[in-house]
Design a protein around this motif. Structure first.
Motif, PDB file in Angstrom:
ATOM      1  N   LEU A  61       2.819  -8.895   1.533  1.00 20.35           N
ATOM      2  CA  LEU A  61       3.714  -8.823   0.350  1.00 20.35           C
ATOM      3  C   LEU A  61       5.123  -8.709   0.660  1.00 20.35           C
ATOM      4  CD1 LEU A  61       1.829  -7.134  -2.190  1.00 20.35           C
ATOM      5  CD2 LEU A  61       2.238  -9.378  -2.348  1.00 20.35           C
ATOM      6  N   ALA A  62       5.539  -7.949   1.934  1.00 20.61           N
ATOM      7  CA  ALA A  62       6.673  -7.374   2.352  1.00 20.61           C
ATOM      8  C   ALA A  62       7.007  -6.973   3.479  1.00 20.61           C
ATOM      9  CB  ALA A  62       7.267  -6.521   1.200  1.00 20.61           C
ATOM     10  N   LYS A  63       8.088  -6.514   4.019  1.00 21.76           N
ATOM     11  CA  LYS A  63       8.399  -6.129   5.331  1.00 21.76           C
ATOM     12  C   LYS A  63       8.086  -4.467   5.076  1.00 21.76           C
ATOM     13  CE  LYS A  63      10.891  -9.633   7.640  1.00 21.76           C
ATOM     14  NZ  LYS A  63       9.902  -9.956   8.468  1.00 21.76           N
ATOM     15  N   ALA A  64       8.098  -3.671   6.347  1.00 18.86           N
ATOM     16  CA  ALA A  64       7.457  -2.208   6.305  1.00 18.86           C
ATOM     17  C   ALA A  64       8.476  -1.505   5.338  1.00 18.86           C
ATOM     18  CB  ALA A  64       7.785  -1.823   7.690  1.00 18.86           C
ATOM     19  N   ASN A  65       9.816  -1.726   5.620  1.00 14.51           N
ATOM     20  CA  ASN A  65      10.559  -0.846   4.761  1.00 14.51           C
ATOM     21  C   ASN A  65      10.397  -1.218   3.288  1.00 14.51           C
ATOM     22  OD1 ASN A  65      11.811  -3.613   4.734  1.00 14.51           O
ATOM     23  ND2 ASN A  65      13.910  -2.691   5.200  1.00 14.51           N
ATOM     24  N   LYS A  66      10.140  -2.406   2.837  1.00 13.96           N
ATOM     25  CA  LYS A  66       9.953  -2.471   1.192  1.00 13.96           C
ATOM     26  C   LYS A  66       8.514  -2.039   0.663  1.00 13.96           C
ATOM     27  CE  LYS A  66      11.782  -4.577  -2.338  1.00 13.96           C
ATOM     28  NZ  LYS A  66      12.965  -4.000  -2.924  1.00 13.96           N
ATOM     29  N   ARG A  67       7.558  -2.046   1.569  1.00 13.82           N
ATOM     30  CA  ARG A  67       6.382  -1.574   1.505  1.00 13.82           C
ATOM     31  C   ARG A  67       6.466   0.074   1.173  1.00 13.82           C
ATOM     32  NH1 ARG A  67       4.450  -4.668   5.690  1.00 13.82           N
ATOM     33  NH2 ARG A  67       3.838  -2.703   6.728  1.00 13.82           N
ATOM     34  N   ASN A  68       7.254   0.643   2.080  1.00 13.03           N
ATOM     35  CA  ASN A  68       7.238   1.965   1.977  1.00 13.03           C
ATOM     36  C   ASN A  68       8.010   2.694   0.966  1.00 13.03           C
ATOM     37  OD1 ASN A  68       5.949   2.512   4.501  1.00 13.03           O
ATOM     38  ND2 ASN A  68       7.750   2.334   5.782  1.00 13.03           N
TER      39      ASN A  68
ATOM     40  N   LYS B 210      -0.950  -8.926  -6.005  1.00  6.92           N
ATOM     41  CA  LYS B 210      -0.284  -9.900  -5.190  1.00  6.92           C
ATOM     42  C   LYS B 210       0.876 -10.816  -5.704  1.00  6.92           C
ATOM     43  CE  LYS B 210      -4.068 -10.375  -1.920  1.00  6.92           C
ATOM     44  NZ  LYS B 210      -5.530  -9.681  -2.387  1.00  6.92           N
ATOM     45  N   LYS B 211       0.665 -11.103  -6.974  1.00  8.77           N
ATOM     46  CA  LYS B 211       1.468 -12.013  -7.860  1.00  8.77           C
ATOM     47  C   LYS B 211       2.811 -11.330  -8.309  1.00  8.77           C
ATOM     48  CE  LYS B 211      -1.984 -15.103  -9.199  1.00  8.77           C
ATOM     49  NZ  LYS B 211      -2.671 -15.622 -10.316  1.00  8.77           N
ATOM     50  N   ALA B 212       2.900 -10.076  -8.017  1.00  3.55           N
ATOM     51  CA  ALA B 212       4.088  -9.112  -8.433  1.00  3.55           C
ATOM     52  C   ALA B 212       5.015  -9.574  -7.549  1.00  3.55           C
ATOM     53  CB  ALA B 212       3.797  -7.791  -8.287  1.00  3.55           C
ATOM     54  N   LYS B 213       6.415  -9.791  -8.104  1.00  6.51           N
ATOM     55  CA  LYS B 213       7.535  -9.878  -7.331  1.00  6.51           C
ATOM     56  C   LYS B 213       8.069  -8.717  -7.026  1.00  6.51           C
ATOM     57  CE  LYS B 213       8.597 -14.768  -8.973  1.00  6.51           C
ATOM     58  NZ  LYS B 213       7.517 -15.265  -8.670  1.00  6.51           N
ATOM     59  N   ILE B 214       8.337  -8.543  -5.592  1.00  7.56           N
ATOM     60  CA  ILE B 214       8.760  -7.220  -5.076  1.00  7.56           C
ATOM     61  C   ILE B 214      10.343  -7.144  -5.678  1.00  7.56           C
ATOM     62  CG2 ILE B 214       9.437  -6.242  -2.907  1.00  7.56           C
ATOM     63  CD1 ILE B 214       6.425  -6.851  -3.174  1.00  7.56           C
ATOM     64  N   GLU B 215      11.001  -8.121  -5.971  1.00 13.57           N
ATOM     65  CA  GLU B 215      12.457  -7.777  -6.399  1.00 13.57           C
ATOM     66  C   GLU B 215      12.430  -7.069  -7.778  1.00 13.57           C
ATOM     67  OE1 GLU B 215      11.475 -11.205  -5.689  1.00 13.57           O
ATOM     68  OE2 GLU B 215      11.714 -10.810  -3.655  1.00 13.57           O
ATOM     69  N   ASN B 216      11.479  -7.418  -8.566  1.00 15.81           N
ATOM     70  CA  ASN B 216      11.342  -7.029  -9.870  1.00 15.81           C
ATOM     71  C   ASN B 216      10.792  -5.661 -10.151  1.00 15.81           C
ATOM     72  OD1 ASN B 216      12.487  -9.359 -10.629  1.00 15.81           O
ATOM     73  ND2 ASN B 216      10.611 -10.215 -11.326  1.00 15.81           N
TER      74      ASN B 216
ATOM     75  N   LEU C  76      -2.781   4.791  -1.585  1.00 18.95           N
ATOM     76  CA  LEU C  76      -1.736   3.629  -1.893  1.00 18.95           C
ATOM     77  C   LEU C  76      -2.119   2.679  -0.680  1.00 18.95           C
ATOM     78  CD1 LEU C  76       1.362   5.663  -2.413  1.00 18.95           C
ATOM     79  CD2 LEU C  76      -0.105   5.121  -4.192  1.00 18.95           C
ATOM     80  N   ALA C  77      -2.315   1.469  -1.350  1.00 19.56           N
ATOM     81  CA  ALA C  77      -2.488   0.307  -0.489  1.00 19.56           C
ATOM     82  C   ALA C  77      -1.802  -0.842  -0.805  1.00 19.56           C
ATOM     83  CB  ALA C  77      -4.036  -0.137  -0.298  1.00 19.56           C
ATOM     84  N   ILE C  78      -0.644  -1.268   0.033  1.00 22.40           N
ATOM     85  CA  ILE C  78       0.390  -2.305  -0.210  1.00 22.40           C
ATOM     86  C   ILE C  78       0.017  -3.508   0.734  1.00 22.40           C
ATOM     87  CG2 ILE C  78       2.684  -3.006  -0.425  1.00 22.40           C
ATOM     88  CD1 ILE C  78       1.845  -0.932  -2.466  1.00 22.40           C
ATOM     89  N   SER C  79      -0.152  -4.609   0.876  1.00 19.98           N
ATOM     90  CA  SER C  79      -0.573  -5.706   1.611  1.00 19.98           C
ATOM     91  C   SER C  79       0.582  -5.940   2.499  1.00 19.98           C
ATOM     92  CB  SER C  79      -1.033  -6.653   0.820  1.00 19.98           C
ATOM     93  OG  SER C  79      -1.211  -7.945   1.738  1.00 19.98           O
TER      94      SER C  79
END
Length: 117
Positions: A50-57, A86-92, A44-47
């Motif tokens: 894109l987001a801070k650590a808690n959201k990536r986790n 990269k274009k994915a909205k984290i909130e969605n 799993l690789a999340i840039s």
């Protein structure tokens, strides 16, 4: 029984990303490479951008849980790396959207076992 191990080393990720076949869905992307072993490897690789650590986790937990639900139906002998677009909205990002994307990717990659009726 868990048949999947995690990819951890940088060279393992690079190998799958460079030699693996690319599949894209609405929120996630996947690189899938056949390996000569009798088990699957998951990466799993999340840039960081894109987001801070808690959201990536949080996103990684969702990806791992969805994979665990589909694990029994996936053929053995694959190395799989999931990336968040990269274009994915984290909130969605929702659990069921990612599940639908994973099923779509595995179906196109033809690594889902046929369901016995």
């Amino acid at each position: 029984m868990k048949k999947t191990e995690m990819l951890k080393k940088n060279y393992e990720f690079k190998n799958v990303l460079s030699k693996g076949k690319y599949y894209s869905a609405e929120i996630i992307e996947a690189f899938i490479l056949k390996n000569k072993k009798n088990k699957n490897y998951l990466g799993l690789a999340i840039s960081v951008k894109l987001a801070k650590a808690n959201k990536r986790n949080y996103i990684k937990r969702i990806l791992r849980e969805n994979y665990a639900l589909l694990e029994e139906r996936i053929e053995e002998g694959n190395s799989i790396v999931f990336l968040l677009k990269k274009k994915a909205k984290i909130e969605n990002i929702e659990f069921y959207k990612i599940k639908k994307d994973m099923e779509n990717i595995f179906d196109r990659a033809k690594i889902l076992k046929e369901e016995k009726i």
